[in-house]
Design an enzyme around this catalytic site. Structure first.
Site, mmCIF file in Angstrom:
data_model
loop_
_atom_site.group_PDB
_atom_site.id
_atom_site.type_symbol
_atom_site.label_atom_id
_atom_site.label_comp_id
_atom_site.label_asym_id
_atom_site.label_seq_id
_atom_site.Cartn_x
_atom_site.Cartn_y
_atom_site.Cartn_z
ATOM 1 C CB CYS A 1 47.345 -10.465 -8.840
ATOM 2 S SG CYS A 1 46.312 -9.574 -10.023
ATOM 3 C CG ASN B 1 46.730 -7.072 -14.872
ATOM 4 O OD1 ASN B 1 46.918 -6.687 -16.024
ATOM 5 N ND2 ASN B 1 47.037 -6.322 -13.850
ATOM 6 C CB CYS C 1 41.092 -8.138 -8.016
ATOM 7 S SG CYS C 1 39.544 -8.754 -8.730
ATOM 8 N NE ARG C 2 44.888 -11.020 -5.715
ATOM 9 C CZ ARG C 2 45.353 -12.248 -5.712
ATOM 10 N NH1 ARG C 2 45.929 -12.716 -4.622
ATOM 11 N NH2 ARG C 2 45.252 -13.018 -6.773
ATOM 12 C CB SER C 3 48.439 -6.826 -10.060
ATOM 13 O OG SER C 3 47.666 -7.190 -11.170
ATOM 14 C CG ASP D 1 41.910 -14.032 -5.795
ATOM 15 O OD1 ASP D 1 41.242 -12.997 -5.996
ATOM 16 O OD2 ASP D 1 42.081 -14.919 -6.648
HETATM 17 P P1 4NP Z 1 43.229 -10.910 -9.149
HETATM 18 O O1 4NP Z 1 41.820 -11.617 -8.865
HETATM 19 O O2 4NP Z 1 44.238 -12.038 -9.336
HETATM 20 O O3 4NP Z 1 43.495 -10.136 -7.912
HETATM 21 O O4 4NP Z 1 43.045 -10.060 -10.372
HETATM 22 C C1 4NP Z 1 41.284 -12.589 -9.714
HETATM 23 C C2 4NP Z 1 40.585 -12.211 -10.832
HETATM 24 C C3 4NP Z 1 40.023 -13.154 -11.646
HETATM 25 C C4 4NP Z 1 40.151 -14.501 -11.330
HETATM 26 C C5 4NP Z 1 40.851 -14.887 -10.205
HETATM 27 C C6 4NP Z 1 41.429 -13.923 -9.397
HETATM 28 N N1 4NP Z 1 39.542 -15.471 -12.137
HETATM 29 O O5 4NP Z 1 39.582 -16.665 -11.781
HETATM 30 O O6 4NP Z 1 38.978 -15.133 -13.200
#
Ligand code: 4NP
Length: 161
Positions: free
Chosen positions: A13, A16, A18-20, A128
Protein backbone atom coordinates in the site's frame (compact mmCIF):
# COMPACT_ATOMS: atom_id res chain seq x y z
CA UNK A 1 13.87 -33.75 1.15
CA UNK A 2 12.52 -30.33 0.54
CA UNK A 3 9.22 -29.82 -1.21
CA UNK A 4 8.33 -27.01 -3.57
CA UNK A 5 8.96 -23.65 -2.00
CA UNK A 6 5.88 -21.86 -0.67
CA UNK A 7 4.68 -18.90 -2.75
CA UNK A 8 6.06 -15.59 -1.49
CA UNK A 9 3.53 -12.79 -1.34
CA UNK A 10 4.16 -9.09 -0.70
CA UNK A 11 1.18 -6.81 -0.04
CA UNK A 12 1.84 -3.19 -0.96
CA UNK A 13 0.00 0.00 0.00
CA UNK A 14 1.17 3.59 0.39
CA UNK A 15 2.25 3.90 4.01
CA UNK A 16 2.53 0.24 5.13
CA UNK A 17 0.73 1.19 8.34
CA UNK A 18 -2.97 0.63 7.50
CA UNK A 19 -4.04 -1.62 4.63
CA UNK A 20 -1.04 -3.78 3.77
CA UNK A 21 -0.28 -4.84 7.37
CA UNK A 22 -3.94 -5.90 7.65
CA UNK A 23 -3.61 -7.85 4.39
CA UNK A 24 -0.38 -9.46 5.57
CA UNK A 25 -1.98 -10.59 8.83
CA UNK A 26 -5.24 -11.68 7.17
CA UNK A 27 -3.36 -13.83 4.65
CA UNK A 28 -1.13 -15.38 7.30
CA UNK A 29 -4.21 -16.27 9.34
CA UNK A 30 -6.26 -17.57 6.39
CA UNK A 31 -3.38 -19.69 5.09
CA UNK A 32 -2.83 -21.05 8.60
CA UNK A 33 -6.50 -21.99 8.90
CA UNK A 34 -6.47 -23.72 5.53
CA UNK A 35 -3.10 -25.38 6.11
CA UNK A 36 -1.54 -23.70 3.07
CA UNK A 37 2.17 -22.82 3.18
CA UNK A 38 2.84 -19.24 2.10
CA UNK A 39 5.42 -16.63 2.98
CA UNK A 40 3.90 -13.22 3.53
CA UNK A 41 5.20 -9.70 4.05
CA UNK A 42 4.02 -6.15 3.40
CA UNK A 43 5.60 -2.86 2.37
CA UNK A 44 4.71 0.69 1.37
CA UNK A 45 5.56 2.62 -1.77
CA UNK A 46 6.08 5.70 0.45
CA UNK A 47 8.88 6.19 2.95
CA UNK A 48 7.16 8.18 5.73
CA UNK A 49 6.52 5.31 8.12
CA UNK A 50 9.66 3.19 7.84
CA UNK A 51 10.24 1.45 11.17
CA UNK A 52 6.88 2.57 12.58
CA UNK A 53 4.18 0.28 13.97
CA UNK A 54 0.81 0.15 12.21
CA UNK A 55 -1.72 2.96 12.73
CA UNK A 56 -3.59 2.47 16.03
CA UNK A 57 -6.88 2.18 14.14
CA UNK A 58 -5.44 -0.65 12.03
CA UNK A 59 -4.17 -2.36 15.20
CA UNK A 60 -7.67 -2.03 16.73
CA UNK A 61 -9.33 -3.35 13.57
CA UNK A 62 -7.05 -6.39 13.50
CA UNK A 63 -7.70 -6.99 17.21
CA UNK A 64 -11.48 -6.94 16.64
CA UNK A 65 -10.91 -9.78 14.19
CA UNK A 66 -8.61 -11.73 16.49
CA UNK A 67 -5.27 -10.70 15.00
CA UNK A 68 -2.32 -8.93 16.59
CA UNK A 69 -0.43 -6.67 14.17
CA UNK A 70 1.23 -4.52 16.83
CA UNK A 71 4.63 -6.10 16.21
CA UNK A 72 4.76 -5.25 12.50
CA UNK A 73 6.98 -2.39 11.37
CA UNK A 74 6.76 -0.26 8.25
CA UNK A 75 9.18 -0.71 5.41
CA UNK A 76 9.43 0.63 1.88
CA UNK A 77 9.23 -1.59 -1.17
CA UNK A 78 12.59 -1.95 -2.91
CA UNK A 79 13.97 -3.29 -6.18
CA UNK A 80 15.02 -6.56 -4.52
CA UNK A 81 11.39 -7.29 -3.71
CA UNK A 82 10.65 -7.84 -7.40
CA UNK A 83 12.93 -10.89 -7.30
CA UNK A 84 12.46 -12.02 -3.71
CA UNK A 85 8.67 -12.38 -4.07
CA UNK A 86 6.50 -14.32 -6.53
CA UNK A 87 3.63 -11.87 -6.30
CA UNK A 88 3.40 -8.21 -5.41
CA UNK A 89 -0.22 -7.42 -4.60
CA UNK A 90 -1.14 -3.74 -4.54
CA UNK A 91 -4.04 -2.49 -2.44
CA UNK A 92 -5.03 0.20 -4.94
CA UNK A 93 -4.36 1.38 -8.47
CA UNK A 94 -2.05 4.23 -7.48
CA UNK A 95 0.23 1.79 -5.73
CA UNK A 96 -0.01 -0.70 -8.61
CA UNK A 97 1.07 2.11 -10.95
CA UNK A 98 3.94 2.94 -8.59
CA UNK A 99 5.05 -0.71 -8.65
CA UNK A 100 4.88 -0.85 -12.45
CA UNK A 101 7.02 2.28 -12.63
CA UNK A 102 9.57 0.80 -10.23
CA UNK A 103 9.71 -2.75 -11.62
CA UNK A 104 13.13 -3.68 -13.01
CA UNK A 105 13.21 -5.15 -16.51
CA UNK A 106 12.69 -8.91 -16.39
CA UNK A 107 11.38 -8.81 -12.81
CA UNK A 108 10.18 -12.19 -11.60
CA UNK A 109 7.25 -11.13 -9.44
CA UNK A 110 3.81 -10.83 -10.97
CA UNK A 111 1.85 -7.68 -10.16
CA UNK A 112 -1.86 -7.54 -9.35
CA UNK A 113 -4.45 -5.60 -7.43
CA UNK A 114 -5.83 -7.34 -4.36
CA UNK A 115 -9.43 -7.00 -5.56
CA UNK A 116 -8.50 -8.54 -8.94
CA UNK A 117 -8.74 -11.77 -6.97
CA UNK A 118 -12.42 -11.22 -6.11
CA UNK A 119 -15.01 -12.11 -8.71
CA UNK A 120 -16.74 -9.01 -10.04
CA UNK A 121 -14.32 -6.59 -8.35
CA UNK A 122 -11.34 -6.67 -10.69
CA UNK A 123 -9.68 -3.28 -11.06
CA UNK A 124 -11.15 -1.89 -7.83
CA UNK A 125 -9.25 -0.20 -5.01
CA UNK A 126 -9.22 -0.99 -1.33
CA UNK A 127 -9.90 2.60 -0.31
CA UNK A 128 -7.22 4.27 1.78
CA UNK A 129 -8.75 4.72 5.26
CA UNK A 130 -5.93 6.85 6.68
CA UNK A 131 -7.54 10.27 6.32
CA UNK A 132 -11.12 9.13 6.94
CA UNK A 133 -13.42 8.01 9.74
CA UNK A 134 -12.87 4.87 11.82
CA UNK A 135 -15.56 3.07 9.82
CA UNK A 136 -13.27 3.18 6.80
CA UNK A 137 -10.99 0.70 8.53
CA UNK A 138 -13.82 -1.81 8.91
CA UNK A 139 -14.71 -1.39 5.22
CA UNK A 140 -11.04 -1.86 4.30
CA UNK A 141 -10.96 -5.00 6.46
CA UNK A 142 -13.98 -6.46 4.62
CA UNK A 143 -12.39 -5.79 1.23
CA UNK A 144 -9.04 -7.13 2.39
CA UNK A 145 -10.64 -10.32 3.76
CA UNK A 146 -12.46 -10.92 0.48
CA UNK A 147 -9.27 -10.30 -1.51
CA UNK A 148 -7.19 -12.58 0.67
CA UNK A 149 -9.75 -15.40 0.44
CA UNK A 150 -9.87 -15.09 -3.35
CA UNK A 151 -6.10 -14.96 -3.69
CA UNK A 152 -5.64 -17.95 -1.39
CA UNK A 153 -8.18 -19.98 -3.38
CA UNK A 154 -6.28 -19.10 -6.54
CA UNK A 155 -2.98 -20.18 -5.01
CA UNK A 156 -4.54 -23.48 -3.93
CA UNK A 157 -5.77 -24.16 -7.49
CA UNK A 158 -2.36 -23.51 -9.03
CA UNK A 159 0.26 -26.21 -9.38
CA UNK A 160 3.20 -25.24 -7.18
CA UNK A 161 6.11 -23.59 -8.88
P1 4NP B 1 -1.85 2.85 4.03
O1 4NP B 1 -2.47 4.23 4.56
O2 4NP B 1 -1.28 3.15 2.64
O3 4NP B 1 -3.01 1.94 3.96
O4 4NP B 1 -0.80 2.43 5.03
C1 4NP B 1 -1.73 5.41 4.60
C2 4NP B 1 -0.90 5.67 5.66
C3 4NP B 1 -0.21 6.85 5.73
C4 4NP B 1 -0.36 7.79 4.72
C5 4NP B 1 -1.20 7.54 3.65
C6 4NP B 1 -1.88 6.34 3.59
N1 4NP B 1 0.31 9.02 4.80
O5 4NP B 1 0.08 9.89 3.94
O6 4NP B 1 1.14 9.22 5.72
Amino acid sequence: MTGPRPPRLLFVCLGNICRSPLAEAAMRAAAGREGVAVEVDSAGTGDWHIGKPPDRRAIATAARHGLDIGGLRGRQVGLDDFDAFDRLIALDRDNLDALRALAPEGARASLSLLLDHVEGRSGQDVTDPYFGEDEGFEQAWRDISAGVEGLLAEICRQPSR
